[in-house]
Design an enzyme around this catalytic site. Structure first.
Site, PDB file in Angstrom:
ATOM      1  N   CYS A 285      -0.757  13.857   4.387  1.00  0.00           N
ATOM      2  CA  CYS A 285       0.301  13.120   3.671  1.00  0.00           C
ATOM      3  C   CYS A 285       0.875  13.851   2.463  1.00  0.00           C
ATOM      4  O   CYS A 285       2.042  14.225   2.462  1.00  0.00           O
ATOM      5  CB  CYS A 285      -0.238  11.764   3.222  1.00  0.00           C
ATOM      6  SG  CYS A 285      -0.537  10.674   4.611  1.00  0.00           S
ATOM      7  N   LYS A 288       3.032  17.264   2.816  1.00  0.00           N
ATOM      8  CA  LYS A 288       4.285  17.134   3.582  1.00  0.00           C
ATOM      9  C   LYS A 288       5.221  16.111   2.936  1.00  0.00           C
ATOM     10  O   LYS A 288       6.438  16.257   3.001  1.00  0.00           O
ATOM     11  CB  LYS A 288       4.006  16.783   5.045  1.00  0.00           C
ATOM     12  CG  LYS A 288       3.636  15.342   5.290  1.00  0.00           C
ATOM     13  CD  LYS A 288       4.008  14.901   6.696  1.00  0.00           C
ATOM     14  CE  LYS A 288       3.492  13.505   7.006  1.00  0.00           C
ATOM     15  NZ  LYS A 288       4.259  12.390   6.501  1.00  0.00           N
ATOM     16  N   LYS A 355     -10.957  16.467   2.487  1.00  0.00           N
ATOM     17  CA  LYS A 355     -11.699  15.714   1.475  1.00  0.00           C
ATOM     18  C   LYS A 355     -12.954  15.177   2.156  1.00  0.00           C
ATOM     19  O   LYS A 355     -13.075  15.282   3.390  1.00  0.00           O
ATOM     20  CB  LYS A 355     -10.841  14.594   0.879  1.00  0.00           C
ATOM     21  CG  LYS A 355     -10.470  13.485   1.846  1.00  0.00           C
ATOM     22  CD  LYS A 355      -9.738  12.371   1.112  1.00  0.00           C
ATOM     23  CE  LYS A 355      -9.531  11.174   2.008  1.00  0.00           C
ATOM     24  NZ  LYS A 355      -8.842  10.082   1.324  1.00  0.00           N
TER      25      LYS A 355
HETATM   26  C1  UDX Z   1      -2.962   9.826   0.433  1.00  0.00           C
HETATM   27  C2  UDX Z   1      -2.667   8.676  -0.537  1.00  0.00           C
HETATM   28  O1  UDX Z   1      -3.719   8.579  -1.493  1.00  0.00           O
HETATM   29  C3  UDX Z   1      -2.532   7.372   0.226  1.00  0.00           C
HETATM   30  O2  UDX Z   1      -2.207   6.311  -0.641  1.00  0.00           O
HETATM   31  C4  UDX Z   1      -1.447   7.545   1.279  1.00  0.00           C
HETATM   32  O3  UDX Z   1      -1.309   6.372   2.051  1.00  0.00           O
HETATM   33  C5  UDX Z   1      -1.740   8.733   2.170  1.00  0.00           C
HETATM   34  O4  UDX Z   1      -1.928   9.909   1.386  1.00  0.00           O
HETATM   35  P1  UDX Z   1      -5.115  10.712   1.753  1.00  0.00           P
HETATM   36  O5  UDX Z   1      -4.236  11.763   2.341  1.00  0.00           O
HETATM   37  O6  UDX Z   1      -6.058   9.978   2.658  1.00  0.00           O
HETATM   38  O7  UDX Z   1      -4.220   9.582   1.034  1.00  0.00           O
HETATM   39  O8  UDX Z   1      -5.983  11.435   0.641  1.00  0.00           O
HETATM   40  P2  UDX Z   1      -6.255  11.268  -0.929  1.00  0.00           P
HETATM   41  O9  UDX Z   1      -7.543  10.566  -1.119  1.00  0.00           O
HETATM   42  O10 UDX Z   1      -5.076  10.745  -1.626  1.00  0.00           O
HETATM   43  O11 UDX Z   1      -6.481  12.792  -1.312  1.00  0.00           O
HETATM   44  C6  UDX Z   1      -5.458  13.755  -1.102  1.00  0.00           C
HETATM   45  C7  UDX Z   1      -5.896  15.120  -1.537  1.00  0.00           C
HETATM   46  O12 UDX Z   1      -5.934  15.195  -2.943  1.00  0.00           O
HETATM   47  C8  UDX Z   1      -7.279  15.535  -1.054  1.00  0.00           C
HETATM   48  O13 UDX Z   1      -7.211  16.876  -0.633  1.00  0.00           O
HETATM   49  C9  UDX Z   1      -8.148  15.372  -2.287  1.00  0.00           C
HETATM   50  O14 UDX Z   1      -9.272  16.208  -2.286  1.00  0.00           O
HETATM   51  C10 UDX Z   1      -7.157  15.767  -3.375  1.00  0.00           C
HETATM   52  N1  UDX Z   1      -7.474  15.228  -4.710  1.00  0.00           N
HETATM   53  C11 UDX Z   1      -7.509  13.888  -4.911  1.00  0.00           C
HETATM   54  C12 UDX Z   1      -7.693  16.102  -5.753  1.00  0.00           C
HETATM   55  O15 UDX Z   1      -7.648  17.326  -5.591  1.00  0.00           O
HETATM   56  N2  UDX Z   1      -7.945  15.589  -6.986  1.00  0.00           N
HETATM   57  C13 UDX Z   1      -7.996  14.258  -7.242  1.00  0.00           C
HETATM   58  O16 UDX Z   1      -8.222  13.875  -8.382  1.00  0.00           O
HETATM   59  C14 UDX Z   1      -7.781  13.379  -6.156  1.00  0.00           C
END
Ligand code: UDX
Length: 464
Positions: A285, A288, A355
């Site tokens: 997400c 992109k 993650k």
């Molecule tokens: C995200 C949005 O959070 C969600 O609301 C939406 O519907 C879809 O996209 P997701 O892709 O599942 O969700 O992952 P998310 O938990 O948001 O993490 C995204 C990325 O950010 C991961 O690679 C995570 O490791 C990174 N991240 C997150 C960080 O590097 N630092 C942070 O503090 C939080």
């Protein structure tokens, strides 16, 4: 056979029958959770193998708690899966479009071909008035185009309407985010559609009432509903790149970005979430969505206002080369114009998914860095609790092992990259006895540097 133009809410009281088109992470989780909320649900996908898996009680990806909920709701009889679009068209009063909108190859914009295919196919099979609700993440303006597609391809005179309702589910927490969302957002074009959307979300509000919670509902217009999702993801991405930029500055100035994030996070205007510095954001997400938003803003003539998002993206991408340089520093290799030469260096590489608690490796920073290390001739041995199969298919040049012990045996450096529980709880002394050299890159910023150093480790975090 149902009457054309029949008002679904008349014959289903407050529980419309629902379909979810597209059974990826999004559609499948919604289908299963809405059955759990008491709705009659059908999940549809063109991928026969996927549908067979769900129908037989198997979730074909890793999402905590979902397999148990799938089995329970298949048994309840409220949940079915099919590849038969006619069955979907006949069954549901409200159809949610949950298909993927990946980045177009070689371009920043979103590929809407799956939306087009599913909407056209469904419309052609309809025989009564229904509501089609977009849930996939799309460029603003898509809903009106979808309404045009429906008008063109549904049998004449049905009056099928399009609504929009973005989703905010986070993988690894997906069930919770659907059953107990922190807000509901939707857009309808008529009173009829608005009532139907209320009925569709009633189960979530009833559950919240039982649990003494409140879920705010924002009803808005189509364009705003479309924008809410990308705006949220752009904001979250900006927070992460901001803290990663601060990590670079902290490293250069001898500060500690973890303490810095903690300290600014206490200010409620800033908040402490999404301020974890690391190897950057990835997944299906965030990366992109910011590119698509920036591209759409350019198309609409307001690209200049979104240049900062291109920089958010660039800061994020630079994490990857920066992390490779950190590994090189740890093992005493200097980086030339093309990066370091890491031949002869045995790397224990912990984590491949984007993650923890998922097997999703889409745009995974961890996997990207592993590949860069391999390209720099390091001997990279990867272990991940759930992502090995997907990672192997994506990056066959890497070595993969099934246990953490195999990965770390004889390693010159340990790279702990994804904060899986199994990695966060590593014991420095026990680990130290398995490796060749006590060097660790803590790409998760999850360890106490002093503790590791006191066990003889050369510790390097991110921005500290
Ligand atoms: C995200 C949005 O959070 C969600 O609301 C939406 O519907 C879809 O996209 P997701 O892709 O599942 O969700 O992952 P998310 O938990 O948001 O993490 C995204 C990325 O950010 C991961 O690679 C995570 O490791 C990174 N991240 C997150 C960080 O590097 N630092 C942070 O503090 C939080």
């Amino acid at each position: 056979m149902a009457n054309a133009n029949q008002n679904p809410s008349q014959n289903t009281t407050t529980r419309p029958r629902i379909s979810f088109l597209g059974c990826g992470y999004l559609g499948a989780t919604y289908a299963i959770c809405f059955a759990e909320l008491g709705y009659e649900v059908i999940g549809y996908d063109v991928d026969t193998a996927k549908i067979e898996a769900f129908a037989s009680g198997t979730v074909p990806f890793h999402e905590p708690g979902l397999p148990e909920l799938l089995k329970k709701n298949l048994e309840s009889g409220r949940l079915r899966f099919t590849t038969d679009v006619q069955a979907v068209a006949d069954f549901a009063d409200v159809h949610f479009i949950c298909v993927g909108t990946p980045q177009r190859k070689g371009e920043p914009g979103a590929d809407l071909s799956y939306i087009e295919a599913s909407v056209v196919d469904l419309s052609r099979h309809l025989s009564r008035k229904v509501l089609i609700v977009g849930k996939s993440t799309v460029p603003v303006g898509t809903a009106s185009w979808v309404q045009e597609l429906v008008d063109r391809h549904a049998p004449e005179g049905l009056g099928v309407e399009v609504g929009w309702s973005p989703e905010f589910l986070q993988e690894s927490n997906a069930m919770h985010d659907v059953l107990r969302p922190n807000r509901i957002v939707y857009a309808a074009q008529s009173e009829w559609a608005s009532q139907l959307l209320k009925d569709v979300h009633r189960g979530i509000l009833e559950l919240a009432a039982v649990e003494d919670r409140e879920v705010p509902v924002v009803e808005t217009d189509l364009a705003t509903a479309e924008l809410v999702k990308v705006a949220a993801n752009a904001f979250l991405s900006t927070k992460i790149s901001f803290i990663n930029a601060m990590a670079d500055l902290s490293e250069a100035a001898g500060a500690d970005v973890v303490d810095l994030a903690k300290a600014i996070g206490y200010d409620q205007r800033i908040g402490n979430k999404f301020l974890r510095a690391g190897i950057g954001f990835g997944g299906g997400c965030l990366p992109k969505d910011i590119r698509a938003l920036s591209a759409r803003a350019r198309e609409l003539g307001v690209g200049e206002s979104f240049r900062f998002l291109d920089e958010v993206d660039a800061v994020n991408t630079r994490r990857r080369t920066h992390t490779v340089r950190s590994v090189a520093n740890l093992v005493g290799r200097t980086s030339g114009p093309n990066g370091p030469d890491l031949s002869g260096v045995r790397v224990a590489y912990l984590g491949a998914t984007f993650k923890p608690d998922t097997d999703d490796i889409r745009d995974s920073p961890a996997l990207a860095v592993a590949r860069k290390l391999r390209a720099a001739r390091a001997d990279v041995v990867v272990y991940d609790p759930e992502g090995l199969e997907n990672a192997k298919a994506e990056a066959p040049e890497l070595s993969f092992v099934k246990t953490l012990a195999e990965a770390v045996a004889g390693a010159d450096v340990v790279c702990a990259m994804v904060p899986w529980e199994e990695f966060r709880t590593l014991d420095p002394e026990a680990l130290g006895q398995q490796v060749a050299e006590r060097r660790i890159l803590d790409g998760m910023n999850a360890f106490d540097p002093e503790r590791w150093r006191s066990h003889g480790w050369t510790y390097q975090g991110i921005g500290r």
